[in-house]
Design a protein around this motif. Structure first.
Motif, PDB file in Angstrom:
ATOM      1  N   VAL A 121      14.438  24.762  -4.797  1.00 25.22           N
ATOM      2  CA  VAL A 121      14.436  23.452  -5.464  1.00 25.22           C
ATOM      3  C   VAL A 121      13.650  23.524  -6.762  1.00 25.22           C
ATOM      4  CG1 VAL A 121      13.597  21.078  -5.303  1.00 25.22           C
ATOM      5  CG2 VAL A 121      14.828  22.107  -3.376  1.00 25.22           C
ATOM      6  N   ARG A 122      12.497  24.161  -6.748  1.00 28.36           N
ATOM      7  CA  ARG A 122      11.709  24.289  -7.970  1.00 28.36           C
ATOM      8  C   ARG A 122      12.507  25.000  -9.060  1.00 28.36           C
ATOM      9  NH1 ARG A 122       5.947  26.216  -5.221  1.00 28.36           N
ATOM     10  NH2 ARG A 122       5.138  24.122  -4.774  1.00 28.36           N
ATOM     11  N   LEU A 125      15.425  22.641 -10.276  1.00 27.38           N
ATOM     12  CA  LEU A 125      14.944  21.534 -11.094  1.00 27.38           C
ATOM     13  C   LEU A 125      14.488  22.022 -12.467  1.00 27.38           C
ATOM     14  CD1 LEU A 125      12.908  19.424  -8.499  1.00 27.38           C
ATOM     15  CD2 LEU A 125      15.194  18.954  -9.410  1.00 27.38           C
ATOM     16  N   ALA A 128      17.587  22.594 -14.436  1.00 33.00           N
ATOM     17  CA  ALA A 128      18.546  21.476 -14.392  1.00 33.00           C
ATOM     18  C   ALA A 128      19.879  21.908 -13.786  1.00 33.00           C
ATOM     19  CB  ALA A 128      18.751  20.889 -15.778  1.00 33.00           C
ATOM     20  N   LEU A 171      16.811  14.578  -2.585  1.00 35.90           N
ATOM     21  CA  LEU A 171      17.370  15.247  -3.760  1.00 35.90           C
ATOM     22  C   LEU A 171      18.733  14.721  -4.179  1.00 35.90           C
ATOM     23  CD1 LEU A 171      16.409  18.881  -2.691  1.00 35.90           C
ATOM     24  CD2 LEU A 171      15.311  17.530  -4.497  1.00 35.90           C
ATOM     25  N   LYS A 174      19.351  14.118  -7.763  1.00 39.88           N
ATOM     26  CA  LYS A 174      18.998  15.214  -8.675  1.00 39.88           C
ATOM     27  C   LYS A 174      20.064  16.303  -8.705  1.00 39.88           C
ATOM     28  CE  LYS A 174      14.090  14.229  -8.176  1.00 39.88           C
ATOM     29  NZ  LYS A 174      12.742  14.715  -7.795  1.00 39.88           N
TER      30      LYS A 174
END
Length: 235
Positions: A121-122, A125, A128, A171, A174
């Motif tokens: 996830v890091r 994100l 993008a 999430l 996102k």
């Protein structure tokens, strides 16, 4: 035309195992590059993709060690998907389960999945990326009544299922889709050796499981998130 994983970078933990090799093989056939963490200093001799230039093996990666996990994910460029197959199994009557054995199951199954999810996830994100995460729970993790005699394993896989749904909800705005598959008995050489009298036609083939996992990890999956997919075969 539906976008594929052609040219995409995908992590497959547990990629040197029986199911892992099937998943890696499917992803390679679809054009992906696979990044496979390995807990040992060298690849196991049975792993069929050691010499494939689209398989990036990373050795001495302890998936229960946050620093090792973070360093591994930092080495993966343009991460598209992260598939978490690494795990373990144990069975024992509840009165015979030692505290250390319970903790080991939680580390091996739930902790490793969490640390890899967090690192993925890091990475997504930061870049993008509207990526994909696929975990592996188990039938007993969805229906604990089937976990009699394997309470520690069942609890650890139930934790993976709950974590998957919670992360998908967190999430969903996102662009990261999070799902899990829940196999019953997989048709592996180890399971055949352990259960020589079983009707293996009722088990889930590695190829079928790999197809389901690859779909959830692909751009073709546009909407499924927070789904725990039962892979029960004919059992």
């Amino acid at each position: 035309m539906t976008e594929t994983v052609q040219g995409k970078h995908i992590v497959v933990t547990g990629g040197t195992g029986a199911l892992g090799a099937a998943v890696v093989g499917k992803l390679l056939a679809d054009g992906a590059t696979c990044h496979v963490p390995n807990a040992h200093a060298a690849a196991p001799s049975h792993f069929p993709f050691v010499s494939d230039d689209r398989v990036r093996l990373a050795h001495n990666v302890d998936l229960a060690d946050p620093s090792k996990v973070d360093a591994f994910y930092a080495s993966v460029p343009d991460l598209w998907a992260s598939i978490h197959l690494a795990g373990g199994f144990t069975a024992a009557p509840v009165e015979k389960i030692e505290s250390a054995s319970f903790a080991e199951m939680m580390d091996t199954n739930a902790r490793t999945a969490f640390l890899c999810c967090r690192a993925a996830v890091r990475s997504m994100l930061a870049s993008a990326t509207a990526g994909r995460i696929v975990n592996v729970t188990a039938r007993a993790g969805l229906d604990p009544r089937r976990g009699a005699g394997m309470v520690a394993y069942t609890a650890s896989k139930a934790a993976v299922a709950a974590m998957t749904v919670a992360m998908a909800e967190e999430l969903k705005h996102k662009g990261i889709l999070v799902n899990a598959v829940a196999p019953s008995t997989l048709d592996t050489p180890a399971n055949r050796a352990d259960m020589p009298d079983a009707d293996v036609t009722k088990w889930v083939s590695l190829e079928a499981a790999a197809e389901a996992i690859a779909y959830l990890a692909s751009p073709a999956n546009l909407a499924m998130s927070g789904t725990l997919v039962p892979l029960y075969g004919r059992a």
